[in-house]
Scaffold this active site. Structure first.
Site, PDB file in Angstrom:
ATOM      1  CG  PHE A  22      -1.502   1.216   1.681  1.00  0.00           C
ATOM      2  CD1 PHE A  22      -2.240   2.020   0.812  1.00  0.00           C
ATOM      3  CD2 PHE A  22      -1.330   1.639   2.994  1.00  0.00           C
ATOM      4  CE1 PHE A  22      -2.785   3.212   1.249  1.00  0.00           C
ATOM      5  CE2 PHE A  22      -1.879   2.823   3.438  1.00  0.00           C
ATOM      6  CZ  PHE A  22      -2.599   3.615   2.562  1.00  0.00           C
ATOM      7  CG  ASP A  42       5.795  -6.579  -2.274  1.00  0.00           C
ATOM      8  OD1 ASP A  42       5.314  -7.637  -1.868  1.00  0.00           O
ATOM      9  OD2 ASP A  42       5.439  -5.455  -1.867  1.00  0.00           O
ATOM     10  CG  ASN A  43       7.009 -11.636   0.202  1.00  0.00           C
ATOM     11  OD1 ASN A  43       6.101 -10.801   0.253  1.00  0.00           O
ATOM     12  ND2 ASN A  43       7.450 -12.260   1.274  1.00  0.00           N
ATOM     13  CG  LEU A  87       8.369   1.250   2.726  1.00  0.00           C
ATOM     14  CD1 LEU A  87       7.509   1.700   1.545  1.00  0.00           C
ATOM     15  CD2 LEU A  87       8.103   2.140   3.929  1.00  0.00           C
ATOM     16  CB  THR A 106       8.799 -10.953   8.420  1.00  0.00           C
ATOM     17  OG1 THR A 106       8.223 -12.204   8.170  1.00  0.00           O
ATOM     18  CG2 THR A 106       8.856 -10.126   7.150  1.00  0.00           C
ATOM     19  CE1 TYR A 160       4.664  -4.418  12.581  1.00  0.00           C
ATOM     20  CE2 TYR A 160       3.138  -2.947  13.718  1.00  0.00           C
ATOM     21  CZ  TYR A 160       3.924  -3.243  12.625  1.00  0.00           C
ATOM     22  OH  TYR A 160       3.991  -2.371  11.576  1.00  0.00           O
ATOM     23  CE  LYS A 164       8.318  -2.845  11.273  1.00  0.00           C
ATOM     24  NZ  LYS A 164       9.217  -2.643  10.112  1.00  0.00           N
TER      25      LYS A 164
END
Ligand code: UDP
Length: 332
Positions: A22, A42-43, A87, A106, A160, A164
Site C-alpha cells: 500500500f 516485494d514477495n 517498508l 520477518t 510487532y 520494530k
C-alpha cells in the site's frame, strides 16, 4: 559512510522493499514522477501486483518478485541503488496476532539483512517503524523522546512493537558504529486508496461495510481514538527524509494530529457514503483472537519532522474518506 550519494542530483536509484504494498506503491510512483529509478522488491505476501500495474511500463521502474531474505537478490539490487527504503514487514494487527512467529522473524531478520547489505554498498537506509512502539503510553502527544510502555509477552500484539523496536535499535546502531546513514521513522495510522482491510485496518473495512449496506462494526465501545494520515502526505514525508542530507541517526514520527474516535469515524463514513448501514458495537473478545489489547489514544507529536522538513499533513479526514470511498467503489 555513504560517499557516492549526492542528494542534490536530480535522479537517484531507490530500492523500495515492500514496493508493491500500500505505502510502497504510492512511494514508488512518487519517486518515479520525480525522475528517479525504482527497484520495487516485494514477495506479494500482503502486497498486490494490482498496486503497481500502472507503473509496470515505466522505463525506470523495475519490479522484482522476491523475498527480502534472499541475499543474492538483495545484493544485486542494493549494489545498483543509492537509497533503500525498507517498508517490507509483517503488518496489520490481525496478521500479527494470528501469525506471531512470521511477524517476529520477518521484521527482525529482514531488517538485519537489509542493513547488512546496505552497509556493503553504502546505501542510505530509510526504515519504517511504527507508532505501535509507543504502546500503551498515556502522555499525549507521543514524542520521539518518550519512554515506551508495552504490554506483556503473552499478548502477541506487542511482538510487532518489540520487533520494530529491535529494528530501530539495530538501525541506530549501524549509524553509531559504522556511520551508515539510517533514518528510522514511526508511521502512525496511514490510510488511502489501495489499503486492504483484510488484515484489520479500520477505514477500508468501514467503507466496504457502508457501501455494501452491512453493519459497520466498531470494536469495543468506540471511544478509542486514532489520527489518520493520508498516504499521499506520508510518502512526501518519507521522500523528504530520503532526500535530506542531515537527518540520519534520529527517529521521526510521521502522522496526522487530527484525532477522531472510532465511533465518530463510523458515523462519518456512514454520512459520507450516504449508507443506511447500522453501526454496531462488537466486544473485543468477539473481534480479536486472545492475545489482543487495544490502544485507547494515539496522537503523534510531529514537531521534529516539521522543524526539519517543514512537513505537515495537508489532507483532512473528509478528504481521506472521499478518496477511499472512490477507490472502494471502483473496486466493487
Ligand atoms: N477497529 C474497528 N473495527 C474494525 C477494525 C478496527 O472498530 O473493523 C478499531 C480497532 O479496534 C482500533 C481502531 O479501529 O481501535 C484502529 O484499528 P486499525 O487496525 O485500523 O489500526 P491500529 O491503530 O489498531 O493499528
Amino acid at each position: 559512510m555513504n560517499t557516492h550519494l549526492n542528494t542534490q542530483s536530480k535522479s537517484l536509484t531507490y530500492l523500495v522493499t515492500g514496493g508493491a504494498g500500500f505505502i510502497g506503491s504510492h512511494l514508488s510512483e512518487h519517486l518515479l514522477n520525480q525522475g528517479n529509478t525504482v527497484f520495487a522488491l516485494d514477495n506479494l505476501s500482503t502486497g498486490n501486483i494490482d498496486n503497481i500495474q500502472r507503473l509496470q511500463g515505466h522505463p525506470n521502474f523495475h519490479f522484482v518478485r522476491d523475498d527480502i531474505m534472499n541475499q543474492m537478490v538483495l545484493d544485486r539490487l542494493a549494489s545498483q541503488s543509492d537509497i533503500v527504503v525498507h517498508l517490507a514487514a509483517a503488518v496489520g494487527v490481525q496478521l500479527i496476532v494470528e501469525r506471531p512467529v512470521h511477524t517476529i522473524e520477518t521484521n527482525i531478520m529482514g531488517s538485519e539483512m537489509v542493513l547488512k547489505t546496505a552497509l556493503r554498498y553504502g546505501c542510505r537506509v530509510l526504515m519504517a517503524s511504527t507508532s505501535e512502539v509507543y504502546g500503551k503510553g498515556i502522555k499525549i502527544p507521543f514524542n520521539e523522546g518518550d519512554d515506551v510502555l508495552l504490554g506483556t509477552t503473552d499478548k502477541s500484539r506487542w511482538a510487532y512493537a518489540a520487533s520494530k523496536m529491535v529494528d530501530e535499535f539495530l538501525g541506530l546502531a549501524y549509524w553509531q558504529e559504522y556511520g551508515l546513514e539510517v533514518v528510522p521513522f514511526r508511521l502512525f495510522n496511514t490510510v488511502g486508496a489501495r489499503q486492504t482491510g483484510q488484515y484489520g485496518m479500520v477505514i477500508p473495512r468501514f467503507v466496504q461495510q457502508a457501501l455494501r449496506g452491512d453493519p459497520i462494526k466498531v470494536y469495543g465501545d468506540g471511544t478509542q481514538s486514532r489520527c489518520f494520515c493520508d498516504v499521499r502526505d506520508v510518502i512526501l514525508a518519507i521522500a523528504g527524509l530520503a532526500e535530506h542530507s542531515d537527518v540520519a541517526g534520529k527517529l521521526y514520527n510521521i502522522g496526522s494530529t487530527e484525532e477522531v474516535s472510532i465511533l465518530a469515524l463510523a458515523e462519518k463514513v456512514k454520512t459520507q457514503t450516504g449508507s443506511a448501514s447500522e453501526i454496531v458495537l462488537i466486544p473485543y473478545t468477539e473481534a480479536y483472537p486472545s492475545g489482543f489489547e487495544d490502544m485507547q489514544r494515539r496522537v503523534p507529536d510531529i514537531g521534529r519532522i516539521n522543524a526539519r522538513l517543514d512537513w505537515k499533513p495537508t489532507r483532512d479526514l473528509t478528504e481521506i474518506l472521499t478518496s477511499v470511498i472512490e477507490f472502494e467503489k471502483s473496486r466493487m
